[in-house]
Motif scaffolding. Structure first.
Motif, PDB file in Angstrom:
ATOM      1  N   ARG A  24       0.826  -1.215   0.000  1.00  0.00           N
ATOM      2  CA  ARG A  24       0.000   0.000   0.000  1.00  0.00           C
ATOM      3  C   ARG A  24       0.854   1.257   0.000  1.00  0.00           C
ATOM      4  O   ARG A  24       0.488   2.259  -0.594  1.00  0.00           O
ATOM      5  N   ALA A  25       1.983   1.213   0.692  1.00  0.00           N
ATOM      6  CA  ALA A  25       2.855   2.383   0.788  1.00  0.00           C
ATOM      7  C   ALA A  25       3.739   2.566  -0.447  1.00  0.00           C
ATOM      8  O   ALA A  25       4.227   3.671  -0.700  1.00  0.00           O
ATOM      9  N   ALA A  26       3.935   1.523  -1.215  1.00  0.00           N
ATOM     10  CA  ALA A  26       4.834   1.576  -2.376  1.00  0.00           C
ATOM     11  C   ALA A  26       4.220   2.399  -3.503  1.00  0.00           C
ATOM     12  O   ALA A  26       3.005   2.399  -3.708  1.00  0.00           O
ATOM     13  N   GLN A  27       5.069   3.077  -4.227  1.00  0.00           N
ATOM     14  CA  GLN A  27       4.640   3.818  -5.413  1.00  0.00           C
ATOM     15  C   GLN A  27       4.378   2.826  -6.546  1.00  0.00           C
ATOM     16  O   GLN A  27       5.069   1.798  -6.642  1.00  0.00           O
ATOM     17  N   PRO A  28       3.410   3.112  -7.406  1.00  0.00           N
ATOM     18  CA  PRO A  28       3.134   2.204  -8.521  1.00  0.00           C
ATOM     19  C   PRO A  28       4.373   1.921  -9.372  1.00  0.00           C
ATOM     20  O   PRO A  28       4.561   0.801  -9.834  1.00  0.00           O
ATOM     21  N   GLU A  29       5.229   2.936  -9.562  1.00  0.00           N
ATOM     22  CA  GLU A  29       6.440   2.746 -10.359  1.00  0.00           C
ATOM     23  C   GLU A  29       7.319   1.645  -9.781  1.00  0.00           C
ATOM     24  O   GLU A  29       7.923   0.874 -10.507  1.00  0.00           O
ATOM     25  N   GLU A  30       7.391   1.588  -8.446  1.00  0.00           N
ATOM     26  CA  GLU A  30       8.214   0.574  -7.791  1.00  0.00           C
ATOM     27  C   GLU A  30       7.670  -0.825  -8.051  1.00  0.00           C
ATOM     28  O   GLU A  30       8.430  -1.751  -8.341  1.00  0.00           O
ATOM     29  N   ILE A  31       6.366  -0.967  -7.949  1.00  0.00           N
ATOM     30  CA  ILE A  31       5.753  -2.286  -8.134  1.00  0.00           C
ATOM     31  C   ILE A  31       5.884  -2.731  -9.589  1.00  0.00           C
ATOM     32  O   ILE A  31       6.221  -3.884  -9.862  1.00  0.00           O
ATOM     33  N   VAL A  32       5.645  -1.803 -10.532  1.00  0.00           N
ATOM     34  CA  VAL A  32       5.774  -2.138 -11.951  1.00  0.00           C
ATOM     35  C   VAL A  32       7.221  -2.492 -12.271  1.00  0.00           C
ATOM     36  O   VAL A  32       7.483  -3.463 -12.988  1.00  0.00           O
ATOM     37  N   ALA A  33       8.162  -1.738 -11.729  1.00  0.00           N
ATOM     38  CA  ALA A  33       9.583  -2.028 -11.982  1.00  0.00           C
ATOM     39  C   ALA A  33       9.962  -3.404 -11.440  1.00  0.00           C
ATOM     40  O   ALA A  33      10.718  -4.140 -12.083  1.00  0.00           O
ATOM     41  N   GLN A  34       9.425  -3.774 -10.273  1.00  0.00           N
ATOM     42  CA  GLN A  34       9.714  -5.100  -9.721  1.00  0.00           C
ATOM     43  C   GLN A  34       9.126  -6.205 -10.596  1.00  0.00           C
ATOM     44  O   GLN A  34       9.774  -7.227 -10.842  1.00  0.00           O
ATOM     45  N   ALA A  35       7.899  -5.984 -11.083  1.00  0.00           N
ATOM     46  CA  ALA A  35       7.271  -6.981 -11.967  1.00  0.00           C
ATOM     47  C   ALA A  35       8.065  -7.097 -13.266  1.00  0.00           C
ATOM     48  O   ALA A  35       8.306  -8.204 -13.764  1.00  0.00           O
ATOM     49  N   PHE A  36       8.481  -5.959 -13.811  1.00  0.00           N
ATOM     50  CA  PHE A  36       9.281  -5.946 -15.036  1.00  0.00           C
ATOM     51  C   PHE A  36      10.576  -6.718 -14.826  1.00  0.00           C
ATOM     52  O   PHE A  36      10.960  -7.548 -15.659  1.00  0.00           O
ATOM     53  N   THR A  37      11.230  -6.466 -13.714  1.00  0.00           N
ATOM     54  CA  THR A  37      12.498  -7.134 -13.418  1.00  0.00           C
ATOM     55  C   THR A  37      12.312  -8.639 -13.275  1.00  0.00           C
ATOM     56  O   THR A  37      13.103  -9.424 -13.802  1.00  0.00           O
ATOM     57  N   MET A  38      11.257  -9.037 -12.589  1.00  0.00           N
ATOM     58  CA  MET A  38      11.016 -10.473 -12.389  1.00  0.00           C
ATOM     59  C   MET A  38      10.761 -11.162 -13.731  1.00  0.00           C
ATOM     60  O   MET A  38      11.359 -12.201 -14.031  1.00  0.00           O
ATOM     61  N   LEU A  39       9.885 -10.594 -14.542  1.00  0.00           N
ATOM     62  CA  LEU A  39       9.584 -11.198 -15.843  1.00  0.00           C
ATOM     63  C   LEU A  39      10.803 -11.162 -16.765  1.00  0.00           C
ATOM     64  O   LEU A  39      11.093 -12.130 -17.468  1.00  0.00           O
ATOM     65  N   GLY A  40      11.512 -10.035 -16.762  1.00  0.00           N
ATOM     66  CA  GLY A  40      12.698  -9.908 -17.607  1.00  0.00           C
ATOM     67  C   GLY A  40      13.788 -10.886 -17.228  1.00  0.00           C
ATOM     68  O   GLY A  40      14.440 -11.477 -18.094  1.00  0.00           O
ATOM     69  N   THR A  41      13.983 -11.079 -15.940  1.00  0.00           N
ATOM     70  CA  THR A  41      14.983 -12.041 -15.479  1.00  0.00           C
ATOM     71  C   THR A  41      14.591 -13.453 -15.878  1.00  0.00           C
ATOM     72  O   THR A  41      15.426 -14.239 -16.330  1.00  0.00           O
TER      73      THR A  41
END
Length: 137
Positions: A24-41
């Motif tokens: 809830r406290a995280a910025q949307p950019e942070e969550i999207v970047a984490q998802a991008f990193t996980m899928l990209g890896t």
């Protein structure tokens, strides 16, 4: 000696509450970047294999879904990452011999010298058919 199952459940519930609060406290950019990193890896470790395409398509879809909603800088960097993954995947397929072999002439005979060669347009079409486009197998 038995462990206290209700204590373990309570601890798991508390960890889940903490995780939800972090999200809830995280910025949307942070969550999207984490998802991008996980899928990209995931795609990166599967380069050259057919299942890498699914992950690369997912990353590409993620980028397009958030374009215009997140910073241009972040989206541009993510698009660059997708492009690099696509290029690396095509190269890995080629090195692994996964690139489709050129079509053999009909009848299995090599073309005769002086025989009519396919038009340049036909050659260009066969080359573009080998290009990988996200979402197309």
């Amino acid at each position: 000696m038995s462990s206290d199952p209700s204590g373990a459940d309570a601890q798991q519930q508390e960890q889940m509450r903490e995780y939800v609060e972090q999200l809830r406290a995280a910025q949307p950019e942070e969550i999207v970047a984490q998802a991008f990193t996980m899928l990209g890896t995931g795609a990166e470790v599967k380069l050259g294999r057919p299942d890498a395409r699914v992950l690369i398509d997912a990353v590409s879809g993620l980028v397009e879904a958030v374009a215009g909603q997140l910073s241009d800088e972040l989206v541009s960097g993510m698009r660059d990452g997708v492009s690099q993954l696509q290029q690396a995947h095509v190269q890995a397929e080629s090195q692994a011999g996964a690139e489709p072999a050129p079509e053999a002439p009909r009848g299995g005979q090599p073309p005769q010298p002086g025989a009519e060669q396919p038009s340049q347009q036909g050659q260009d079409e066969s080359m573009t058919e080998r290009l990988w486009v996200p979402g197309r197998d």
